[in-house]
Design an enzyme around this catalytic site. Structure first.
Site, PDB file in Angstrom:
ATOM      1  CE  LYS A   1      11.088  -2.890  -6.116  1.00  0.00           C
ATOM      2  NZ  LYS A   1      11.632  -4.017  -6.862  1.00  0.00           N
TER       3      LYS A   1
ATOM      4  CG  HIS B   1      17.655 -36.842  -6.066  1.00  0.00           C
ATOM      5  ND1 HIS B   1      17.997 -38.112  -5.679  1.00  0.00           N
ATOM      6  CD2 HIS B   1      18.814 -36.229  -6.418  1.00  0.00           C
ATOM      7  CE1 HIS B   1      19.317 -38.256  -5.762  1.00  0.00           C
ATOM      8  NE2 HIS B   1      19.824 -37.122  -6.213  1.00  0.00           N
TER       9      HIS B   1
ATOM     10  CD1 TRP C   1      -0.337  -6.171  -3.252  1.00  0.00           C
ATOM     11  CD2 TRP C   1      -0.531  -6.796  -1.108  1.00  0.00           C
ATOM     12  NE1 TRP C   1      -0.053  -7.511  -3.176  1.00  0.00           N
ATOM     13  CE2 TRP C   1      -0.164  -7.932  -1.881  1.00  0.00           C
ATOM     14  CE3 TRP C   1      -0.708  -6.963   0.255  1.00  0.00           C
ATOM     15  CZ2 TRP C   1       0.021  -9.192  -1.327  1.00  0.00           C
ATOM     16  CZ3 TRP C   1      -0.521  -8.224   0.815  1.00  0.00           C
ATOM     17  CH2 TRP C   1      -0.158  -9.322   0.015  1.00  0.00           C
TER      18      TRP C   1
ATOM     19  CG  ASN D   1       1.468   0.416   4.229  1.00  0.00           C
ATOM     20  OD1 ASN D   1       1.215  -0.776   4.064  1.00  0.00           O
ATOM     21  ND2 ASN D   1       2.679   0.916   4.101  1.00  0.00           N
ATOM     22  N   GLY D   2      -0.818  -1.498   6.303  1.00  0.00           N
ATOM     23  CA  GLY D   2      -0.465  -2.430   7.369  1.00  0.00           C
ATOM     24  C   GLY D   2      -1.624  -3.341   7.697  1.00  0.00           C
TER      25      GLY D   2
ATOM     26  CE  LYS E   1      12.938 -11.217 -10.670  1.00  0.00           C
ATOM     27  NZ  LYS E   1      13.584 -10.613  -9.529  1.00  0.00           N
TER      28      LYS E   1
ATOM     29  CB  CYS F   1      -0.936   0.120   1.190  1.00  0.00           C
ATOM     30  SG  CYS F   1      -2.089  -1.249   1.329  1.00  0.00           S
TER      31      CYS F   1
ATOM     32  CD  GLU G   1       8.977 -11.559  -8.988  1.00  0.00           C
ATOM     33  OE1 GLU G   1       8.639 -10.779  -8.102  1.00  0.00           O
ATOM     34  OE2 GLU G   1      10.119 -11.543  -9.505  1.00  0.00           O
TER      35      GLU G   1
ATOM     36  NE  ARG H   1       4.610   1.588  -0.099  1.00  0.00           N
ATOM     37  CZ  ARG H   1       5.639   1.218   0.646  1.00  0.00           C
ATOM     38  NH1 ARG H   1       6.858   1.410   0.208  1.00  0.00           N
ATOM     39  NH2 ARG H   1       5.453   0.680   1.827  1.00  0.00           N
TER      40      ARG H   1
ATOM     41  CD  GLU I   1      16.221 -13.176  -8.676  1.00  0.00           C
ATOM     42  OE1 GLU I   1      15.685 -13.694  -7.702  1.00  0.00           O
ATOM     43  OE2 GLU I   1      15.864 -12.077  -9.125  1.00  0.00           O
TER      44      GLU I   1
END
Ligand code: F6R
Length: 611
Positions: free
Chosen positions: A606, A507, A73, A99-100, A488, A2, A491, A27, A484
């Site tokens: 983010k 395995h 968000w 925000n929270g 990526k 947010c 996302e 955000r 990574e």
């Protein structure tokens, strides 16, 4: 998560708030809203992005010299118009953004419902706002006092901004666990989750701390703690220009940030690494050098991409410094009663410096006497401030939701730290040390060379954009890069992807391999090269499609792989800083080919300030 913005002063508030929200959209972008005071409280809010809100209020009278705005968000309640912030209180006089997460909101809501309150949204925010109003009414106190009393009762994280129809120049703000920056202008104040909404107006900012409350008027900024004691605001000078948060001619922030890497890595090394003189200057490390030299172990805590940087740090620090390293997901570490002893070194890695789990993890470790070293990108962020020492990555603002340049900045800091400690500790030969310094110094130029071949990855992306799954494999220093690369791709393209150590693939994941599965090998020349070639054979024998990131001059892999991308030769410790670049580009181009909004992929935000 947010984004919040506020303004009070002589200017029109709406354009400042709306522009600020656009900058903070990274955000969260589930809904947007603003509250203004214009002959009474006016609240405009809408599901979707800032642009959707703007369009829906064309023609309205938006005149106001005070305003607050929010980009959401979603946590409590689905993304919708009614769950969008700002929320208004029962009396209709107060508006609040948040925000929270208020963890005990259900209990408070029950109490308020019993008193006859009705709620129009599913949010914890509306509960907190009405709780504040209820206290204000019952205690016959002012808003500031009511906020203070309410905040003492709640558990959870918050940054809140409130405006009151009866006090039309004042914004009341408070934070715990979610960031708040206040820009100090001449006869005006700006508020934001970060400094980006105020960049063109002021360079003087105050970073509000946890459990602080701000009473913000055009010509006055009062900071208090929850005990009602005044605190002197500490003004910091911002070292950031507007250009740093604009796209600068690129289609997306992500692409801009990928292409910025030669200069961001250079900026990170500059002033620290002098390859010719054979020196590394890192005051954060030197101030704690005895701790590092004598450390029995180092624990690294981080999340997501930053955790991948941490995993590489484990490999590099153990190799060069001979200190045992453990890498922990901050979200697990903080809840699992880990053993942390006095003098243990905790390295926290975070782009935003605000990730809730990482922040709490280091707070806990600090309570146990550990020394906290922060590797952070955002200057002045919470993790940077709580750390005992640290090193900034100096990658500049990263706006694209998927981390790119911050990751290579983290790697650059890790390499320098490991080399510095190894040198001081005497666990590296002079020859290897000097050689690695030269190698590190050459990274920006090599990254630049890789970026010149970006079009090759565009073609590979076109070929595989229809894949439903993808496997990323690497060994040794390239294993974290495989993880990574998979993150990526997930996302940015919504393709299910897994990263695995190449040998571990046998395995389990090998069962996924068929002629439709792209398998991306991160296979630059290193001490594992022959082994990874064998792994490639195993995939080829099962008809998997092989895309390989390899070192220039490799003569073996081109005969095995369906598609190859060359990176310049580098020492195996440094090579991950190169092999990660084509994977960033590959994800970007697959995302674009699939028409994904790569800067704002679905469900993500983010800065993850909720646990
Ligand atoms: C992925 C990504 C996230 C972050 C994670 C931690 O591209 O950006 O996985 O790495 O949310 O964030 P920071 O580094 O801000 O603590």
């Amino acid at each position: 998560m947010c984004g919040i913005v506020g303004y009070t002063g002589p200017r029109e508030a709406y354009p400042i708030v709306i522009t600020g929200l656009k900058r903070l959209e990274y955000r969260g972008y589930d809904s947007t809203g603003v509250a203004l005071l214009n002959g009474g409280l006016k609240v405009y809010k809408k599901k979707g992005r800032v642009a959707d809100l703007e369009e829906s209020i064309i023609g309205k009278d938006l005149h106001s010299n005070i305003g607050i705005g929010h980009t959401r968000w979603a946590t409590h309640g689905e993304p919708s118009d009614r769950n969008a912030h700002p929320h208004t209180s029962k009396s209709g006089k107060l508006a609040m953004i948040h925000n929270g997460i208020i963890e005990n909101y259900a209990q408070i809501k029950k109490e308020l419902v019993n008193k006859g309150y009705a709620f129009t949204s599913d949010t914890d925010t509306e509960v907190l706002l009405n709780f504040i109003e209820d206290i204000k009414k019952n205690n016959e106190c002012n808003l500031e006092e009511a906020v203070r009393v309410a905040l003492k009762r709640i558990t959870g994280a918050y940054c809140i901004l409130l405006i009151d129809e009866d006090d039309p120049q004042t914004i009341i703000a408070a934070r715990k666990g979610s960031p708040l920056v206040i820009g100090v202008g001449k006869g005006e104040h700006f508020l934001g989750s970060d400094a980006s909404p105020m960049l063109e107006y002021t360079k003087e900012v105050v970073y509000v701390n946890d459990y602080e409350l701000a009473i913000v008027r055009p010509d006055e900024l009062i900071l208090k703690n929850l005990g009602n004691e005044k605190i002197t605001p500490f003004i910091t000078k911002l070292d950031m220009e507007l250009a740093a948060i604009e796209k600068g001619g690129y289609d997306h922030f992500m692409l801009k940030e990928i292409f910025e890497q030669p200069s961001t890595i250079h900026d990170c090394l500059r002033g620290r690494l002098d390859a010719t003189a054979g020196t590394i200057t890192m005051s954060g490390v030197m101030n704690n050098i005895e701790h590092f030299k004598n450390a029995q172990r180092i624990i690294i805590v981080a999340c997501g991409t930053s955790w991948h940087a941490g995993l590489l740090a484990e490999y590099v620090i153990e190799e060069l410094c001979r200190i045992p390293v453990e890498v922990e997901y901050a979200s697990e570490f903080r809840y699992r009663n880990p053993i942390v002893n006095k003098g243990d070194i905790i390295i926290a890695i975070s782009q935003s410096g605000e990730t809730a789990d990482t922040l709490v993890a280091i707070e806990r470790a600090k309570e146990n006497g550990a020394i906290i070293f922060g590797i952070v990108n955002v200057v002045g962020s919470s993790i940077a401030r709580i750390s005992d020492g640290g090193a900034y990555t100096h990658a500049g603002p990263e706006i694209g939701v998927a981390s790119t340049k911050a990751f290579t900045g983290q790697l650059a800091v890790i390499m320098m730290m490991a080399l510095k400690i190894a040198k001081e500790k005497g666990t590296i030969t002079d020859e290897r040390y000097n050689n690695l310094l030269m190698e590190l110094d050459a990274v920006p130029e090599k990254v630049d060379a890789i970026l010149k071949s970006a079009d090759l990855l565009k073609a590979i992306a076109e070929k595989y954009k229809g894949a439903g799954d993808a496997l990323f494999l690497g060994r040794g220093y390239n294993f974290p890069i495989a993880l990574e690369g998979a993150l990526k791709l997930k996302e940015i393209s919504y393709i299910h992807a897994e990263g695995y150590p190449a040998a571990e693939m046998k395995h389990g994941p090998i069962a996924l391999v068929d002629e439709n599965l792209p398998v991306i090998f991160v296979a630059t020349k290193d001490s594992y090269h022959e082994k990874i070639v064998s792994n490639m054979q195993e995939i080829k024998a099962r008809k998997g499609k092989i895309i390989a990131i390899i070192t220039e001059g490799d003569e073996v892999i081109p005969g095995l792989a369906d598609d190859i991308f060359y990176v310049p030769a580098a020492d195996e410790i440094i090579a991950p800083m190169l092999s990660t670049i084509p994977l960033q580009l590959l994800s970007y181009y697959v995302g674009i080919a699939k028409a994904v909004d790569v800067d704002k992929p679905r469900n993500l935000a983010k800065s993850v300030t909720v646990e």
